[in-house]
Design an enzyme around this catalytic site. Structure first.
Site, mmCIF file in Angstrom:
data_model
loop_
_atom_site.group_PDB
_atom_site.id
_atom_site.type_symbol
_atom_site.label_atom_id
_atom_site.label_comp_id
_atom_site.label_asym_id
_atom_site.label_seq_id
_atom_site.Cartn_x
_atom_site.Cartn_y
_atom_site.Cartn_z
ATOM 1 N N ARG A 36 0.818 -1.220 0.000
ATOM 2 C CA ARG A 36 0.000 0.000 0.000
ATOM 3 C C ARG A 36 0.847 1.263 0.000
ATOM 4 O O ARG A 36 0.443 2.280 -0.565
ATOM 5 C CB ARG A 36 -0.936 -0.001 1.208
ATOM 6 N N LYS A 198 -20.199 -15.470 0.102
ATOM 7 C CA LYS A 198 -21.625 -15.272 0.373
ATOM 8 C C LYS A 198 -22.367 -14.522 -0.725
ATOM 9 O O LYS A 198 -21.895 -13.506 -1.211
ATOM 10 C CB LYS A 198 -21.779 -14.438 1.647
ATOM 11 N N GLY A 349 -10.466 -8.561 -1.686
ATOM 12 C CA GLY A 349 -9.276 -8.920 -0.902
ATOM 13 C C GLY A 349 -8.776 -10.324 -1.193
ATOM 14 O O GLY A 349 -7.596 -10.532 -1.508
ATOM 15 N N GLY A 372 -13.707 -3.421 -0.098
ATOM 16 C CA GLY A 372 -15.079 -2.896 -0.004
ATOM 17 C C GLY A 372 -15.344 -1.773 -0.982
ATOM 18 O O GLY A 372 -16.417 -1.719 -1.601
#
Ligand code: ADP
Ligand code: MG
Length: 391
Positions: A36, A198, A349, A372
């Protein structure tokens, strides 16, 4: 319209750059993965070239609005100085008199890294006083923290209106261009590959993709909820019963738009959810088995569709890729996407981790740095951190 950092005149101006330096640290507080930090180096280097007086700010972990030295950014300042090969001043706070002096003392091209923004509750609450305090000493605002852009926090949204000029950093701009490009005018055929844990996490993503893609390839645990919705036997596979109506809605929307939905036609199953369970390839899942990866026929079918795509988006592993026996489907998809000649975009991720494990990440057009944030963008949501940059 959103400007890019190199469109601003920054010479001699105190420039706040919101970066995402939320990196993992070892117990000895050494940076264990500097991806990052490296991702924002082009923006920082450009600001240096432009003669800005650079004020970097980030969050790290979840200190919960309190000063907690477990989450200090000081080790990041050390690593950043090594990567930039120049001095980086570390300010032991992010607002207040000390910081004001640190910023005043900066000369053109100098860099200061502020202490963790989340040491103050006002950051996540997007408190106006805190936002003003951050904006007080700077004359330009640049956001390069795409991974935090889905949050309306003081440093990503609230402070921007109190600063005269605003722009996106290179990383932020690239994310907006590639992820936004998928939603606007993707080159067709546009193939979306979705998997992961999910359905309920990703309903918004599925609905957005069904409205835009030409084909939807589904693997991972979520495929079993879709297969169950179609009345197919799924044994003990992970099915979200509460999401069956959502799954039906997605399948219906796809049929209405004539989007091809490819579900697994064979599976790698096991009797228990265990790394060392014996894998078996089946076309029909028996009652005592659970699907943990897509099977070889499915991999081949997915590969063919992916290779014909002009645009591919991938989110979500095809199986329990963390376990060797159930990783092949995910690796096959990674290799197929790497081999496609079209634009390829990967987000999420675990998907990005799987892509790196596959070793073909350098053949991907754009690997999103936001988990996200990239999914919310694919859902078609306007991210507060992106909206704040509009001029
Ligand atoms: P991403 O982070 O890329 O968005 P997710 O978090 O949605 O992806 O999903 C990743 C997780 O899904 C992984 O931990 C993986 O083990 C799990 N998973 C994938 N396929 C299955 C399956 N068939 N059964 C159970 N878990 C699965
Ligand atoms: Mg995940």
């Amino acid at each position: 319209m959103i400007r890019r950092i190199d469109e601003l005149d920054l010479r001699g101006r105190a420039t706040f750059i919101r970066v995402d330096f939320n990196v993992p640290l070892s117990p000895e507080r050494q940076v264990t993965d500097d991806t990052r930090i490296r991702a924002s180096l082009p923006t920082i280097a450009r600001a240096i070239e432009q003669g800005a007086r650079i004020v970097l700010a980030s969050h790290l972990g979840r200190p919960g609005g309190k000063r907690d030295m477990e989450y200090t950014l000081e080790p990041v300042a050390t690593r950043l100085a090594e990567l930039l090969d120049r001095d980086v001043v570390f300010a032991d706070d992010c607002v207040g008199d000390g910081v004001r002096k640190n910023i005043r003392d900066l000369r053109e091209g100098d860099v200061v890294l502020l202490e963790n923004l989340r040491f103050y509750p006002g950051e996540e609450k997007n408190d106006e006083h805190f936002a003003r305090a951050l904006a007080e000493n700077v004359e330009a605002y640049v956001n390069d923290a795409f991974g935090a852009a889905h949050r309306a926090h003081a440093s990503t949204a609230g402070m921007v209106r109190f600063v005269r000029d605003r722009a996106a950093g290179f990383l932020m701009m690239k994310e907006i261009e590639y992820l936004g490009g998928l939603l606007e005018q993707p080159k067709r055929p546009f193939v979306a590959v979705v998997g992961g844990a999910k359905v309920s996490d990703k309903v918004g993503v599925l609905e957005s993709l069904v409205a835009r893609a030409d084909a939807l390839l589904v693997g991972g645990a979520m495929a079993y909820t879709l297969l169950a919705a179609k009345g197919k036997p799924v044994g003990k596979s992970r099915v979200e019963h509460a999401s069956l109506p959502l799954a039906e809605r997605v399948l219906k929307a796809a049929a209405a738009r004539k989007v091809e939905v490819l579900l697994p036609e064979d599976h790698v199953v096991a009797k228990t959810f265990d790394e060392h369970a014996t894998p078996e390839i089946v076309t029909e899942i028996r009652d005592d088995a659970m699907g943990l990866d897509i099977g070889p026929k499915t991999r081949e079918r997915f590969r063919q569709v992916i290779l014909e795509a002009s645009t591919v988006f991938w989110n979500g592993p095809m199986g329990v890729f963390e376990w060797k026996s159930f990783a092949e489907g995910t690796m096959a998809v990674a290799h197929a996407i790497a081999g496609s000649k079209g634009v390829s975009v990967v987000g999420g991720g675990d998907s990005v981790a799987a892509l790196h494990a596959s070793g073909v990440h350098d053949k991907i057009t754009h690997i999103s740095t936001g988990g996200g944030a990239s999914l919310e963008m694919i859902e078609g949501k306007v991210l507060p951190g992106v909206k704040a940059l509009e001029v």
